[in-house]
Design an enzyme around this catalytic site. Structure first.
Site, PDB file in Angstrom:
ATOM      1  N   ILE A   1       0.904  -1.150   0.000  1.00  0.00           N
ATOM      2  CA  ILE A   1       0.000   0.000   0.000  1.00  0.00           C
ATOM      3  C   ILE A   1       0.943   1.199   0.000  1.00  0.00           C
ATOM      4  O   ILE A   1       1.542   1.522   1.016  1.00  0.00           O
ATOM      5  CB  ILE A   1      -0.930  -0.001   1.231  1.00  0.00           C
ATOM      6  CG1 ILE A   1      -1.813  -1.256   1.241  1.00  0.00           C
ATOM      7  CG2 ILE A   1      -1.787   1.259   1.241  1.00  0.00           C
ATOM      8  CD1 ILE A   1      -2.698  -1.399   2.472  1.00  0.00           C
ATOM      9  N   PRO A   2       1.125   1.842  -1.163  1.00  0.00           N
ATOM     10  CA  PRO A   2       2.265   2.746  -1.384  1.00  0.00           C
ATOM     11  C   PRO A   2       2.199   4.111  -0.706  1.00  0.00           C
ATOM     12  O   PRO A   2       2.134   5.152  -1.364  1.00  0.00           O
ATOM     13  CB  PRO A   2       2.283   2.878  -2.910  1.00  0.00           C
ATOM     14  CG  PRO A   2       0.847   2.737  -3.300  1.00  0.00           C
ATOM     15  CD  PRO A   2       0.281   1.711  -2.349  1.00  0.00           C
ATOM     16  N   CYS A   3       2.293   4.121   0.603  1.00  0.00           N
ATOM     17  CA  CYS A   3       2.287   5.381   1.347  1.00  0.00           C
ATOM     18  C   CYS A   3       3.543   6.206   1.060  1.00  0.00           C
ATOM     19  O   CYS A   3       3.551   7.412   1.286  1.00  0.00           O
ATOM     20  CB  CYS A   3       2.114   5.128   2.836  1.00  0.00           C
ATOM     21  SG  CYS A   3       3.339   4.031   3.559  1.00  0.00           S
ATOM     22  N   HIS A   4       4.597   5.572   0.540  1.00  0.00           N
ATOM     23  CA  HIS A   4       5.816   6.314   0.201  1.00  0.00           C
ATOM     24  C   HIS A   4       5.570   7.289  -0.953  1.00  0.00           C
ATOM     25  O   HIS A   4       6.352   8.214  -1.149  1.00  0.00           O
ATOM     26  CB  HIS A   4       6.959   5.357  -0.151  1.00  0.00           C
ATOM     27  CG  HIS A   4       6.703   4.482  -1.331  1.00  0.00           C
ATOM     28  ND1 HIS A   4       5.953   3.315  -1.242  1.00  0.00           N
ATOM     29  CD2 HIS A   4       7.065   4.597  -2.628  1.00  0.00           C
ATOM     30  CE1 HIS A   4       5.884   2.749  -2.439  1.00  0.00           C
ATOM     31  NE2 HIS A   4       6.552   3.513  -3.297  1.00  0.00           N
ATOM     32  N   ARG A   5       4.477   7.119  -1.680  1.00  0.00           N
ATOM     33  CA  ARG A   5       4.163   7.998  -2.806  1.00  0.00           C
ATOM     34  C   ARG A   5       3.431   9.268  -2.386  1.00  0.00           C
ATOM     35  O   ARG A   5       3.099  10.103  -3.222  1.00  0.00           O
ATOM     36  CB  ARG A   5       3.326   7.236  -3.842  1.00  0.00           C
ATOM     37  CG  ARG A   5       4.079   6.061  -4.446  1.00  0.00           C
ATOM     38  CD  ARG A   5       3.250   5.295  -5.441  1.00  0.00           C
ATOM     39  NE  ARG A   5       3.944   4.071  -5.834  1.00  0.00           N
ATOM     40  CZ  ARG A   5       3.345   2.979  -6.278  1.00  0.00           C
ATOM     41  NH1 ARG A   5       2.037   2.941  -6.407  1.00  0.00           N
ATOM     42  NH2 ARG A   5       4.066   1.922  -6.597  1.00  0.00           N
TER      43      ARG A   5
END
Length: 162
Positions: free
Chosen positions: A127-131
Site C-alpha cells: 500500500i504505497p504510502c511512500h508515494r
C-alpha cells in the site's frame, strides 16, 4: 483470526519482516518497527501468502512489477482503510499530497487525519504510502525513514523530487 505467520526478508531497503494470516498479508515491518515476537506467531518459509509477497517484492525491486496482487488484510479503522484504499490508486512512479488523498476520500478537511492514517499503514510498499509527499513537494515522514522513502521513489523513477 487465524494464526499469524512471519518471515524476515532481506531487500535493497534492508531487513524487513513480513507477517500474514491465512486471509492475507498483514504487515511489512521495517527494522525500526519490529517489536518482540509474540509466542503465538509462527515462523514460516512456506506459507503461500508470504511466498507470494516475497516473490512480488523481488520483482518490484528488480523493476519487473509495478502492481501487487498479494492478498492484503491490513487491520485498521474504517477511516484508515479508506485512506489505504485511496493509496492503492496512486500509480507507480507518481506522487500526490495528503490533501489529494483527503479529496479522493471525499473529506477535504481531513488532511491531518489522512497523514495519521498514512503513518499507520502496516503494509508499506504494498500500500504505497511512500508515494505521498507534502503539498510543497517535500518528502515527509515514512515509517522506515525518509532515506528509504527516497530510495523507493527513486526506484520508481521520481528523481526530480530530490
Amino acid at each position: 483470526m487465524s494464526s499469524i505467520y512471519y518471515q524476515p526478508y532481506e531487500c535493497p531497503i534492508g531487513k524487513v519482516r513480513l507477517r500474514a494470516s491465512d486471509e492475507g498479508l498483514l504487515a511489512l515491518e521495517h527494522w525500526n518497527q519490529q517489536e518482540q515476537l509474540p509466542d503465538s506467531w509462527v515462523a514460516s518459509d512456506s506459507h503461500p501468502i508470504l511466498l507470494q509477497a516475497r516473490s512480488e517484492l523481488d520483482e518490484y525491486f528488480a523493476l519487473k512489477r509495478q502492481v501487487f496482487s498479494t492478498p492484503l488484510a491490513p487491520i485498521g479503522t474504517a477511516f484508515q482503510r479508506r485512506v489505504w484504499d485511496a493509496l492503492l490508486d496512486i500509480p507507480f512512479g507518481e506522487t500526490c499530497s495528503y490533501s489529494d488523498i483527503a479529496n479522493a476520500i471525499g473529506n477535504p478537511k481531513a488532511v491531518r487525519a489522512v497523514g495519521l492514517a498514512n503513518g499507520k499503514n502496516p503494509l508499506s510498499i504494498f500500500i504505497p504510502c511512500h508515494r505521498v509527499i507534502g503539498k510543497n513537494g517535500k518528502l515527509t515522514g515514512y515509517a522506515g525513514g525518509i532515506s528509504i522513502k527516497e530510495t523507493l521513489l527513486r526506484l520508481e523513477g521520481e528523481p526530480e523530487l530530490f
